[in-house]
Scaffold this motif. Structure first.
Motif: not given
Ligand SMILES: C[S@@+](CC[C@H](N)C(=O)[O-])C[C@H]1O[C@@H](n2cnc3c(N)ncnc32)[C@H](O)[C@@H]1O
Length: 245
Positions: A119, A141, A147
């Motif tokens: 990501a 993440f 991201a």
């Protein structure tokens, strides 16, 4: 430890210190890919698919739509999106095992392509998509702001981002019951079915460390999006965020 190393540590999110790092998270999802779908249905009593449908129904853009399903896992959301007007979908995930587990289910969906990607470094050109969705992945993440900026880059003007993520319920009673289920019951069922206790212990921990709805909305607004609204789901145990570039 040098002063510079200490300063670096202070800048680091606490998640990075006592939770698995990016490679650890990738390894964990690779390990549980085989039992992921079954456990999802068992542990959420099937509510997760209702939430996915609600999330997809919140997109405002009209055809032609090009969707990026980020952290797509085995691709439930990608396949479901065809019922909501999407005809071209890229499912991206950094766990090869999750992508491979979902692949046979995509046979009837020629508009889906899969892509192994992190990501934080999306391998797509600017403005490649009209829409992006992320279900139950953003809390994993490592650099969420990075991201989100990447997503904003690959969305076209007025592109939309829909995120479904768990949240801590506001009510103390619900939070008490939620903690019993998430911290004590869920890891045991997860372990019994997948053989991986650590992964299902990590799930409630990662939810507990995820920012509040207000703070996460602020992060979205500071990462290339002009508007965001959050819709509460089932007693506040999850929220849908809809943001516009
Ligand atoms: C809980 S699963 C959700 C899968 C799917 N979206 C769903 O609704 O069932 C989270 C997924 O996010 C992926 N993921 C976590 N961090 C990622 C990252 N930095 N880049 C790409 N994928 C990531 C994991 O590999 C995993 O497949």
């Amino acid at each position: 430890m040098s002063v510079y190393e200490k300063m670096d540590l202070m800048k680091t999110d606490k998640r990075d210190i006592d939770g698995p790092d990016g490679a650890g998270i990738q390894k964990m999802f690779n390990e549980i890919a085989g039992s992921y779908d079954l456990l999802n249905r068992i542990l959420s009593f099937g509510i997760d698919n209702r939430w996915r449908r609600k999330g997809l129904s919140m997109f405002n853009r009209r055809a032609p739509l090009r969707l990026l399903d980020l952290g797509c896992g085995t691709g439930d959301l990608s396949r479901l999106s065809f019922r909501f007007g999407f005809t071209s979908v890229v499912g991206a995930d950094f766990s090869m095992e999750m992508l491979l587990k979902g692949k046979p289910g995509n046979r009837d969906f020629s508009g889906i392509s899969l892509c192994a990607a992190d990501a934080g470094r999306l391998p797509f050109k600017d403005s490649s998509f009209t829409s992006c969705c992320i279900a139950f992945a953003v809390r994993n993440f490592q650099d969420r702001g990075g991201a989100l900026r990447e997503i904003s880059r690959v969305l076209d003007d007025s592109g939309e981002l829909m995120i479904i993520e768990f949240s801590m319920p506001g009510s103390r009673l619900i939070r008490f019951m939620y903690n019993i289920y998430f911290f004590h019951i869920l890891p045991v069922i997860g372990w019994a079915v997948s053989g991986n206790y650590r992964a299902y212990k990590y799930l409630p921990q990662s939810v507990g460390k995820f920012p509040s709805v207000e703070d996460f909305s602020e992060l979205i607004l500071g990462s290339g999006f002009s508007r965001v609204r959050a819709a509460r789901l089932t007693l506040g145990i999850a929220h849908i965020y809809l943001a516009v570039k």
